[in-house]
Design a protein around this motif. Structure first.
Motif, PDB file in Angstrom:
ATOM      1  N   ASP A 155       0.830  -1.199   0.000  1.00  0.00           N
ATOM      2  CA  ASP A 155       0.000   0.000   0.000  1.00  0.00           C
ATOM      3  C   ASP A 155       0.868   1.254   0.000  1.00  0.00           C
ATOM      4  O   ASP A 155       0.511   2.274  -0.596  1.00  0.00           O
ATOM      5  CB  ASP A 155      -0.951   0.004   1.200  1.00  0.00           C
ATOM      6  CG  ASP A 155      -0.235  -0.220   2.525  1.00  0.00           C
ATOM      7  OD1 ASP A 155       0.964  -0.551   2.514  1.00  0.00           O
ATOM      8  OD2 ASP A 155      -0.894  -0.072   3.572  1.00  0.00           O
ATOM      9  N   PHE A 169      -5.569   9.873   4.493  1.00  0.00           N
ATOM     10  CA  PHE A 169      -6.754   9.139   4.047  1.00  0.00           C
ATOM     11  C   PHE A 169      -7.967  10.065   3.926  1.00  0.00           C
ATOM     12  O   PHE A 169      -8.677  10.055   2.921  1.00  0.00           O
ATOM     13  CB  PHE A 169      -7.044   8.007   5.030  1.00  0.00           C
ATOM     14  CG  PHE A 169      -8.415   7.398   4.899  1.00  0.00           C
ATOM     15  CD1 PHE A 169      -8.720   6.572   3.836  1.00  0.00           C
ATOM     16  CD2 PHE A 169      -9.405   7.668   5.845  1.00  0.00           C
ATOM     17  CE1 PHE A 169      -9.996   6.018   3.709  1.00  0.00           C
ATOM     18  CE2 PHE A 169     -10.660   7.115   5.731  1.00  0.00           C
ATOM     19  CZ  PHE A 169     -10.965   6.291   4.656  1.00  0.00           C
ATOM     20  N   MET A 193     -10.350  11.140   0.664  1.00  0.00           N
ATOM     21  CA  MET A 193     -11.772  10.842   0.605  1.00  0.00           C
ATOM     22  C   MET A 193     -12.631  12.102   0.507  1.00  0.00           C
ATOM     23  O   MET A 193     -13.692  12.094  -0.115  1.00  0.00           O
ATOM     24  CB  MET A 193     -12.187  10.045   1.849  1.00  0.00           C
ATOM     25  CG  MET A 193     -11.650   8.639   1.866  1.00  0.00           C
ATOM     26  SD  MET A 193     -12.271   7.693   0.451  1.00  0.00           S
ATOM     27  CE  MET A 193     -11.041   6.386   0.359  1.00  0.00           C
ATOM     28  N   GLU A 228     -18.012   6.839  -0.747  1.00  0.00           N
ATOM     29  CA  GLU A 228     -17.043   7.853  -1.182  1.00  0.00           C
ATOM     30  C   GLU A 228     -17.725   9.121  -1.690  1.00  0.00           C
ATOM     31  O   GLU A 228     -17.237  10.231  -1.450  1.00  0.00           O
ATOM     32  CB  GLU A 228     -16.114   7.273  -2.249  1.00  0.00           C
ATOM     33  CG  GLU A 228     -15.151   6.237  -1.706  1.00  0.00           C
ATOM     34  CD  GLU A 228     -14.163   5.756  -2.750  1.00  0.00           C
ATOM     35  OE1 GLU A 228     -13.945   6.474  -3.748  1.00  0.00           O
ATOM     36  OE2 GLU A 228     -13.597   4.658  -2.576  1.00  0.00           O
ATOM     37  N   HIS A 249      -7.438   3.960  -4.906  1.00  0.00           N
ATOM     38  CA  HIS A 249      -8.484   4.015  -3.883  1.00  0.00           C
ATOM     39  C   HIS A 249      -8.274   2.916  -2.834  1.00  0.00           C
ATOM     40  O   HIS A 249      -8.393   3.158  -1.629  1.00  0.00           O
ATOM     41  CB  HIS A 249      -9.862   3.852  -4.530  1.00  0.00           C
ATOM     42  CG  HIS A 249     -10.204   4.931  -5.504  1.00  0.00           C
ATOM     43  ND1 HIS A 249      -9.587   5.054  -6.736  1.00  0.00           N
ATOM     44  CD2 HIS A 249     -11.105   5.943  -5.435  1.00  0.00           C
ATOM     45  CE1 HIS A 249     -10.087   6.093  -7.373  1.00  0.00           C
ATOM     46  NE2 HIS A 249     -11.004   6.646  -6.619  1.00  0.00           N
ATOM     47  N   GLY A 250      -7.972   1.702  -3.313  1.00  0.00           N
ATOM     48  CA  GLY A 250      -7.731   0.604  -2.389  1.00  0.00           C
ATOM     49  C   GLY A 250      -6.560   0.891  -1.469  1.00  0.00           C
ATOM     50  O   GLY A 250      -6.600   0.570  -0.282  1.00  0.00           O
ATOM     51  N   HIS A 254      -5.540   3.846  -0.466  1.00  0.00           N
ATOM     52  CA  HIS A 254      -5.933   4.842   0.535  1.00  0.00           C
ATOM     53  C   HIS A 254      -6.868   4.247   1.588  1.00  0.00           C
ATOM     54  O   HIS A 254      -6.791   4.624   2.766  1.00  0.00           O
ATOM     55  CB  HIS A 254      -6.592   6.044  -0.146  1.00  0.00           C
ATOM     56  CG  HIS A 254      -5.604   7.029  -0.691  1.00  0.00           C
ATOM     57  ND1 HIS A 254      -5.068   6.905  -1.957  1.00  0.00           N
ATOM     58  CD2 HIS A 254      -5.038   8.140  -0.148  1.00  0.00           C
ATOM     59  CE1 HIS A 254      -4.225   7.907  -2.160  1.00  0.00           C
ATOM     60  NE2 HIS A 254      -4.183   8.658  -1.089  1.00  0.00           N
ATOM     61  N   TRP A 255      -7.737   3.324   1.177  1.00  0.00           N
ATOM     62  CA  TRP A 255      -8.552   2.644   2.179  1.00  0.00           C
ATOM     63  C   TRP A 255      -7.660   1.813   3.106  1.00  0.00           C
ATOM     64  O   TRP A 255      -7.911   1.713   4.315  1.00  0.00           O
ATOM     65  CB  TRP A 255      -9.592   1.744   1.509  1.00  0.00           C
ATOM     66  CG  TRP A 255     -10.831   2.472   1.097  1.00  0.00           C
ATOM     67  CD1 TRP A 255     -11.221   2.812  -0.166  1.00  0.00           C
ATOM     68  CD2 TRP A 255     -11.857   2.970   1.975  1.00  0.00           C
ATOM     69  NE1 TRP A 255     -12.416   3.492  -0.136  1.00  0.00           N
ATOM     70  CE2 TRP A 255     -12.833   3.599   1.157  1.00  0.00           C
ATOM     71  CE3 TRP A 255     -12.048   2.949   3.346  1.00  0.00           C
ATOM     72  CZ2 TRP A 255     -13.976   4.196   1.688  1.00  0.00           C
ATOM     73  CZ3 TRP A 255     -13.192   3.545   3.874  1.00  0.00           C
ATOM     74  CH2 TRP A 255     -14.136   4.152   3.047  1.00  0.00           C
ATOM     75  N   GLY A 314      -6.228   4.216   5.572  1.00  0.00           N
ATOM     76  CA  GLY A 314      -7.202   4.536   6.603  1.00  0.00           C
ATOM     77  C   GLY A 314      -7.315   3.432   7.632  1.00  0.00           C
ATOM     78  O   GLY A 314      -7.358   3.689   8.850  1.00  0.00           O
ATOM     79  N   LEU A 356      -7.652  -5.160   0.997  1.00  0.00           N
ATOM     80  CA  LEU A 356      -8.267  -3.980   0.377  1.00  0.00           C
ATOM     81  C   LEU A 356      -7.653  -3.681  -0.986  1.00  0.00           C
ATOM     82  O   LEU A 356      -8.368  -3.351  -1.949  1.00  0.00           O
ATOM     83  CB  LEU A 356      -8.123  -2.770   1.298  1.00  0.00           C
ATOM     84  CG  LEU A 356      -9.002  -2.787   2.550  1.00  0.00           C
ATOM     85  CD1 LEU A 356      -8.548  -1.730   3.544  1.00  0.00           C
ATOM     86  CD2 LEU A 356     -10.469  -2.565   2.174  1.00  0.00           C
TER      87      LEU A 356
END
Length: 381
Positions: free
Chosen positions: A46, A137, A141, A155, A314-315, A317-318, A321, A347
């Motif tokens: 990530d 994060f 978002m 989102e 996106h994955g 950043h999730w 988070g 994720l």
């Protein structure tokens, strides 16, 4: 095969480091070093995906700086000097005493050892890193200008909320206050009140550092864009590409990347002492793993992977988070490196699969349309 060539220098350094590990601690050194390399690579994907988002905006020179100077900072700064400084500060001991403790390879569960002192500092490290990553994060978002969404049902509402200024800072601040009141407990050295103060101060420091570094990066970037506005317009007309950052704007972005990489390293450095109490083996194993992560970042940039797999960013950043929340929760609850890393990987893999399915649906939808357009043109002729 081309992907393997991209990592050829990393493979060479891996062989050299494993040879050094054998000389240092025989086959045990090789085994422990290899485990740490794998752990660092798997759990930091990530990191590579998020770094690629920012690195793609830098020119070739600064990308090379990220792979050279940046690696030295990651290997020696975060994997060797950072734990050493933490032990000196947290244990209130001299650098000479900290060095002796490091070379003793004491059991991290025994009070007074190098690993034990570093583990005692975990709440402050977790609060600092957790707040920094949480803001990263939330800012992603809450970005109202982001066109693509992955988990649109959550989102898109978050994007609408993002029109409220400094909302991410407010949420991070509230989260920090709640965590300091509910997750903090006394230790062998500090009382409850002292630990709350330490966690609050560390978390606040993480928030301030994020705002300072990201703000400086945005300021330098905007100045660079204003200065080269005419050139950028001309370049956009001729190539359709964005001008890559250079100069002060690139330098500030480079600093942001280094701080971001450091925050990702916190949990890995602390967790490595659960595998071995030897800081030399930890530096070698995590250091080589960090090199692979850096090369992976460059690979993602050069191959346009983020553009090809639209939801991968996106994955990532999730995953950030989730890592931020789990870091803060780890102040009280031991989640384990495999839980923290596993959630992040899950994720990212889910986002990657979603990207593949979306590309297939798009290709299937364009296929018949392309065929009809060709037929119509033939009939018209």
């Amino acid at each position: 095969m081309q992907a393997l060539k991209h990592f050829r220098i990393d493979f060479l350094i891996t062989v050299i480091v494993l040879a050094i590990a054998f000389v240092y601690d025989s086959w045990t050194g090789i085994w422990l070093c290899a485990i740490l390399i794998v752990v660092e690579i798997v759990f930091s994907f990530d990191n590579a995906a998020v770094n690629a988002k920012y690195l793609v905006r830098l020119n070739d020179f600064w990308q090379k700086m990220f792979l050279t100077v940046g690696v030295l900072v990651a290997v020696f700064g975060m994997r060797l000097i950072f734990p050493f400084v933490i032990v000196c500060v947290s244990g209130s001991i001299s650098p000479i005493r900290a060095l002796h403790l490091a070379l003793e390879k004491g059991d991290p569960h025994v009070p007074g050892t190098y690993g034990y002192i570093l583990n005692e500092a975990h709440p402050s490290i977790a609060a600092f890193g957790g707040m920094f990553l949480l803001l990263l994060f939330l800012d992603f978002m809450f970005d109202p200008d982001r066109e693509t969404t992955w988990l649109s049902w959550i989102e898109k509402p978050l994007q609408r909320l993002g029109k409220l200024d400094v909302l991410s800072v407010v949420i991070a601040g509230v989260f920090l206050l709640v965590a300091s009141e509910t997750l903090v407990h006394k230790t062998a050295v500090h009382t409850d009140v002292q630990m709350r103060s330490i966690v609050l101060f560390s978390g606040l420091l993480g928030i301030v550092l994020y705002l300072a570094v990201s703000g400086l990066s945005q300021l330098m970037e905007s100045r660079e864009a204003a200065k080269d506005e005419e050139f950028e317009k001309a370049d956009a007309r001729s190539t359709g590409q964005t001008v890559l950052l250079a100069g002060k704007a690139a330098l500030s972005m480079f600093f942001f990347l280094e701080v971001l990489d450091a925050t990702f390293s916190f949990d890995g450095v602390i967790g490595a002492f659960a595998i071995t109490p030897d800081p030399i083996i930890i530096m070698m194993g995590l250091g080589v793993g960090a090199m692979y992560v850096r090369s992976m970042t460059i690979f993602l940039v050069r191959n346009g992977t983020l553009a090809e797999y639209r939801f991968l960013e996106h994955g990532a950043h999730w995953a950030i988070g989730a890592l931020a929340v789990m870091l803060v929760l780890s102040i009280k609850v031991h989640l384990g490196e495999f839980v923290i890393g596993g959630v992040g990987i899950a994720l990212i893999v889910a986002a990657w699969i979603s990207s593949i399915l979306a590309n297939k649906r798009e290709a299937a939808a364009e296929g018949p349309a392309a065929y009809e357009n060709t037929t119509d043109e033939g009939a018209h002729v």
